[in-house]
Design a protein around this motif. Sequence first.
Motif, PDB file in Angstrom:
ATOM      1  N   GLU A  41       0.810  -1.559   0.012  1.00 41.28           N
ATOM      2  CA  GLU A  41       0.116  -0.333   0.069  1.00 41.28           C
ATOM      3  C   GLU A  41       1.230   1.441   0.045  1.00 41.28           C
ATOM      4  OE1 GLU A  41      -3.065   1.989   2.678  1.00 41.28           O
ATOM      5  OE2 GLU A  41      -3.213   0.348   3.134  1.00 41.28           O
ATOM      6  N   SER A  45       1.210   4.082  -3.320  1.00 37.24           N
ATOM      7  CA  SER A  45       1.046   5.724  -3.719  1.00 37.24           C
ATOM      8  C   SER A  45       2.135   6.401  -4.753  1.00 37.24           C
ATOM      9  CB  SER A  45       1.236   6.051  -2.314  1.00 37.24           C
ATOM     10  OG  SER A  45       2.105   6.163  -1.622  1.00 37.24           O
ATOM     11  N   GLN A  46       3.412   5.389  -4.955  1.00 37.26           N
ATOM     12  CA  GLN A  46       4.681   5.439  -5.693  1.00 37.26           C
ATOM     13  C   GLN A  46       4.747   5.888  -6.807  1.00 37.26           C
ATOM     14  OE1 GLN A  46       8.298   5.223  -2.339  1.00 37.26           O
ATOM     15  NE2 GLN A  46       6.635   5.987  -0.474  1.00 37.26           N
TER      16      GLN A  46
END
Length: 234
Positions: A41, A45-46
């Motif tokens: 998770e 996001s990266q």
Amino acid sequence: MRILITLTLILFYSATTLGSEKTEASDILAAGQLFMEEFVETHASQGFDAEYTLGNLDPRLALAPCPEDGIDVSFSSDPWQTTQPSLMVSCQGKRPWRMYLSVSLDIYGDALIAARPLSRGDRLTAAMVATDRVVVNAIRRGAITDREQLLGLELKRSVNAGTPFTPDLVTSPDAVARGDHVMITARSGSFAVKTRGKALANARVGEQVLVENLSSARKIRARVTGPGQVEITM
């Protein structure tokens, strides 16, 4: 008879209690699962996608009990350098323990690759570089992902189209070449004197090179500080 029944119940209760006061394989796997879910998770996001499979444990495993939320999990090897890292699972309770759990992990991310076959000595331009989705942790030398960092570097060897660029494949080009006119800076503290010279060999930034002072014809060794720039310390 009552004594026997009571004793039997006590023994049964004790065995049940002791059986529940232990850390089992399922507890270890649950902790590893939670840790990996958080890893996936966080890196999603990266811009990275990750797929993993936890290793197996002997279901008969029984370790000392660990306080609630007391099981710590961390990578024991760098997950960005291998697709087979290990998880270190430990407890710092009254009876501390530590063990390892294997995991297969693929991390997908954008990496810079050769847009076409390239030759040794090529200086990289934007047209030579493309982007592709690769398993970045399968590239042991570490994939280069910063385009600005890559452009202008020189290839150490020939590569095929689609080859990911890694730090060992590229090098900084020569900042001065044999015969180039250079600016020589003679520095002493905050005081500096500049004069013109000529490089007598090729060299990269940070390397020493033999130069000729064009004013005095004296040959000296100087450190390359940039394209056409060398420096000596007085």
